[in-house]
Design a protein around this motif. Structure first.
Motif, PDB file in Angstrom:
ATOM      1  N   ILE A 149       0.857  -1.183   0.000  1.00 26.31           N
ATOM      2  CA  ILE A 149       0.000   0.000   0.000  1.00 26.31           C
ATOM      3  C   ILE A 149       0.893   1.232   0.000  1.00 26.31           C
ATOM      4  N   VAL A 150       0.544   2.212  -0.840  1.00 27.20           N
ATOM      5  CA  VAL A 150       1.288   3.461  -0.936  1.00 27.20           C
ATOM      6  C   VAL A 150       0.342   4.600  -0.566  1.00 27.20           C
ATOM      7  N   VAL A 151       0.794   5.468   0.344  1.00 24.33           N
ATOM      8  CA  VAL A 151      -0.033   6.565   0.832  1.00 24.33           C
ATOM      9  C   VAL A 151       0.682   7.892   0.581  1.00 24.33           C
ATOM     10  N   GLY A 152       0.032   8.779  -0.146  1.00 20.70           N
ATOM     11  CA  GLY A 152       0.610  10.080  -0.426  1.00 20.70           C
ATOM     12  C   GLY A 152       0.196  11.124   0.603  1.00 20.70           C
ATOM     13  N   VAL A 153       1.178  11.919   1.048  1.00 18.61           N
ATOM     14  CA  VAL A 153       0.922  12.982   2.025  1.00 18.61           C
ATOM     15  C   VAL A 153       1.598  14.252   1.513  1.00 18.61           C
ATOM     16  N   PRO A 154       1.032  14.916   0.503  1.00 16.11           N
ATOM     17  CA  PRO A 154       1.698  16.079  -0.084  1.00 16.11           C
ATOM     18  C   PRO A 154       1.805  17.277   0.851  1.00 16.11           C
ATOM     19  N   ALA A 155       0.996  17.309   1.913  1.00 17.75           N
ATOM     20  CA  ALA A 155       1.049  18.439   2.847  1.00 17.75           C
ATOM     21  C   ALA A 155       2.120  18.271   3.918  1.00 17.75           C
ATOM     22  N   ALA A 156       2.817  17.142   3.920  1.00 17.30           N
ATOM     23  CA  ALA A 156       3.794  16.866   4.975  1.00 17.30           C
ATOM     24  C   ALA A 156       4.932  17.886   4.970  1.00 17.30           C
ATOM     25  N   THR A 157       5.307  18.307   6.172  1.00 17.96           N
ATOM     26  CA  THR A 157       6.455  19.197   6.339  1.00 17.96           C
ATOM     27  C   THR A 157       7.719  18.368   6.541  1.00 17.96           C
ATOM     28  N   ILE A 158       8.740  18.651   5.765  1.00 16.82           N
ATOM     29  CA  ILE A 158      10.024  17.960   5.878  1.00 16.82           C
ATOM     30  C   ILE A 158      11.057  18.974   6.360  1.00 16.82           C
ATOM     31  N   GLY A 159      11.553  18.760   7.579  1.00 17.88           N
ATOM     32  CA  GLY A 159      12.418  19.773   8.165  1.00 17.88           C
ATOM     33  C   GLY A 159      11.621  21.039   8.401  1.00 17.88           C
ATOM     34  N   LYS A 160      12.034  22.131   7.758  1.00 19.04           N
ATOM     35  CA  LYS A 160      11.296  23.387   7.855  1.00 19.04           C
ATOM     36  C   LYS A 160      10.498  23.682   6.592  1.00 19.04           C
ATOM     37  N   ASP A 161      10.527  22.758   5.643  1.00 21.82           N
ATOM     38  CA  ASP A 161       9.876  22.981   4.348  1.00 21.82           C
ATOM     39  C   ASP A 161       8.436  22.473   4.367  1.00 21.82           C
ATOM     40  N   LYS A 162       7.498  23.416   4.453  1.00 29.22           N
ATOM     41  CA  LYS A 162       6.089  23.048   4.466  1.00 29.22           C
ATOM     42  C   LYS A 162       5.649  22.548   3.098  1.00 29.22           C
ATOM     43  N   ALA A 163       4.774  21.545   3.131  1.00 32.44           N
ATOM     44  CA  ALA A 163       4.203  20.974   1.903  1.00 32.44           C
ATOM     45  C   ALA A 163       5.268  20.462   0.936  1.00 32.44           C
ATOM     46  N   GLN A 164       6.405  20.073   1.466  1.00 38.96           N
ATOM     47  CA  GLN A 164       7.369  19.383   0.597  1.00 38.96           C
ATOM     48  C   GLN A 164       6.813  18.027   0.212  1.00 38.96           C
ATOM     49  N   GLY A 165       6.164  17.381   1.171  1.00 39.71           N
ATOM     50  CA  GLY A 165       5.465  16.137   0.874  1.00 39.71           C
ATOM     51  C   GLY A 165       6.273  14.886   1.159  1.00 39.71           C
ATOM     52  N   ALA A 166       5.540  13.816   1.404  1.00 42.44           N
ATOM     53  CA  ALA A 166       6.157  12.518   1.671  1.00 42.44           C
ATOM     54  C   ALA A 166       5.202  11.412   1.254  1.00 42.44           C
ATOM     55  N   GLY A 199       1.070   5.699  -7.437  1.00 40.86           N
ATOM     56  CA  GLY A 199       0.700   4.456  -8.098  1.00 40.86           C
ATOM     57  C   GLY A 199       1.729   3.389  -7.776  1.00 40.86           C
ATOM     58  N   VAL A 200       1.324   2.140  -7.845  1.00 43.50           N
ATOM     59  CA  VAL A 200       2.251   1.044  -7.570  1.00 43.50           C
ATOM     60  C   VAL A 200       1.896  -0.140  -8.439  1.00 43.50           C
ATOM     61  N   SER A 201       2.917  -0.804  -8.929  1.00 48.29           N
ATOM     62  CA  SER A 201       2.753  -2.020  -9.712  1.00 48.29           C
ATOM     63  C   SER A 201       3.971  -2.898  -9.467  1.00 48.29           C
ATOM     64  N   GLY A 202       3.747  -4.014  -8.789  1.00 44.31           N
ATOM     65  CA  GLY A 202       4.857  -4.914  -8.499  1.00 44.31           C
ATOM     66  C   GLY A 202       5.921  -4.243  -7.662  1.00 44.31           C
ATOM     67  N   ASN A 203       7.133  -4.171  -8.195  1.00 42.53           N
ATOM     68  CA  ASN A 203       8.267  -3.594  -7.477  1.00 42.53           C
ATOM     69  C   ASN A 203       8.559  -2.148  -7.878  1.00 42.53           C
ATOM     70  N   THR A 204       7.557  -1.476  -8.448  1.00 46.13           N
ATOM     71  CA  THR A 204       7.750  -0.104  -8.897  1.00 46.13           C
ATOM     72  C   THR A 204       6.670   0.809  -8.332  1.00 46.13           C
ATOM     73  N   ILE A 205       7.086   1.950  -7.803  1.00 47.55           N
ATOM     74  CA  ILE A 205       6.179   2.984  -7.311  1.00 47.55           C
ATOM     75  C   ILE A 205       6.409   4.245  -8.125  1.00 47.55           C
ATOM     76  N   ILE A 206       5.328   4.928  -8.481  1.00 46.72           N
ATOM     77  CA  ILE A 206       5.425   6.231  -9.122  1.00 46.72           C
ATOM     78  C   ILE A 206       4.735   7.257  -8.216  1.00 46.72           C
ATOM     79  N   VAL A 207       5.371   8.413  -8.059  1.00 44.21           N
ATOM     80  CA  VAL A 207       4.853   9.451  -7.172  1.00 44.21           C
ATOM     81  C   VAL A 207       4.824  10.783  -7.917  1.00 44.21           C
ATOM     82  N   GLY A 208       3.669  11.425  -7.922  1.00 44.12           N
ATOM     83  CA  GLY A 208       3.555  12.745  -8.526  1.00 44.12           C
ATOM     84  C   GLY A 208       3.851  13.845  -7.516  1.00 44.12           C
TER      85      GLY A 208
END
Length: 276
Positions: A149-166, A199-208
């Motif tokens: 399962i792949v879960v997108g969290v585009p609003a995630a803050t990374i360090g001090k960078d808001k909405a960098q995403g994870a 998106g995910v298929s087998g051993n490959t994930i794509i992230v926008g």
């Protein structure tokens, strides 16, 4: 605009009033796609009347039946947004509740996993981010293939960078979804919105990541967007490639993504075809 960069049951999912309905049936044809058999077709809409109209127009009125209504666990907040996003693979369905309050953390978000056992869908797990924060909206986008399962969290803050995403990846071992991996884009910046589609298929994930500015030296900031490819190598997810649009005029590239085996499709919703 959708660009394509280089499976047999049809599945129909409907969201209505926060409930998640599942109906499955093998179809040989649908009128809107006359030339080939539909494979793993997924359709999500918010209006039940629209679904009934589509079914009637395809001539398969008796082919689809809603067999169960799935509800969140009783301890979930009524305003969790359960059903805001859905995905399915085989006998496993995933339902996002992006506005779920986790403890005292408002709108952190969660994802629910249901499995079909002897024709009945039962709740298997509730997934949350181990480092989730307020307003993350975990489950903004979700995807599933087999035991991943792949879960997108585009609003995630990374360090001090808001909405960098994870992006969070969960892998099932037996009946347990305990293994959790967090992915971030290399060179990520504030506002990239990495995880705005997955998106995910087998051993490959794509992230926008539709907020990525691919030309930071230009005078004006433009959300050109990008898509990232990750591959599972020796049980680790490794970033392999960053895909961007054709020019600096591309906008919101990666707003939606999909992948099947070695072929990926990436949308660019505000692109001008004349400049591509």
């Amino acid at each position: 605009m959708v660009k394509s960069f280089r499976r047999s049951k049809s599945v129909l999912t409907v969201i209505s009033a926060g409930f998640f309905f599942v109906a499955a049936r093998e179809f040989q044809k649908i009128k809107t796609v006359r030339s080939e058999k539909i494979t793993r077709n997924v359709l999500s809409v918010s209006n039940p009347d629209m679904i009934r109209q589509i079914i009637a127009e395809t001539g398969f009125e008796s082919a689809v039946s809603f067999n169960q209504k799935l509800l969140p666990p009783p301890d979930d907040y009524i305003t969790s947004g359960f059903g805001g996003n859905v995905a399915i693979s085989g006998d496993t369905a995933v339902v996002a509740a992006q506005q779920d309050q986790i403890g005292r953390t408002k709108k952190q978000g969660s994802v629910h996993v249901f499995v079909q056992r002897k024709g009945v869908w039962v709740h298997q797990a509730k997934l949350i981010a181990a480092d989730g924060k307020r307003q993350d909206l975990f489950g903004y986008k979700i995807a599933i293939d087999g035991n991943t399962i792949v879960v997108g969290v585009p609003a995630a803050t990374i360090g001090k960078d808001k909405a960098q995403g994870a992006v969070y990846v969960f892998e099932r071992q037996g009946n347990n979804w305990g293994k959790q991996i967090k992915l971030e884009a290399s060179g990520g910046r504030k506002g990239d919105a990495f995880g705005s589609s997955v998106g995910v298929s087998g051993n490959t994930i794509i992230v926008g990541a539709f907020g990525v500015d691919n030309y930071p030296d230009k005078k004006y900031v433009r959300p050109n967007g990008a898509a990232y490819i990750f591959e599972r190598i020796n049980n680790e997810w490794v970033e392999k490639q960053k895909i961007t649009g054709d020019s600096e005029f591309t906008n919101l590239f990666g707003s939606d993504v999909s992948i099947d085996d070695k072929t990926a499709a990436i949308s660019s919703v505000l692109s001008d075809p004349e400049t591509e």
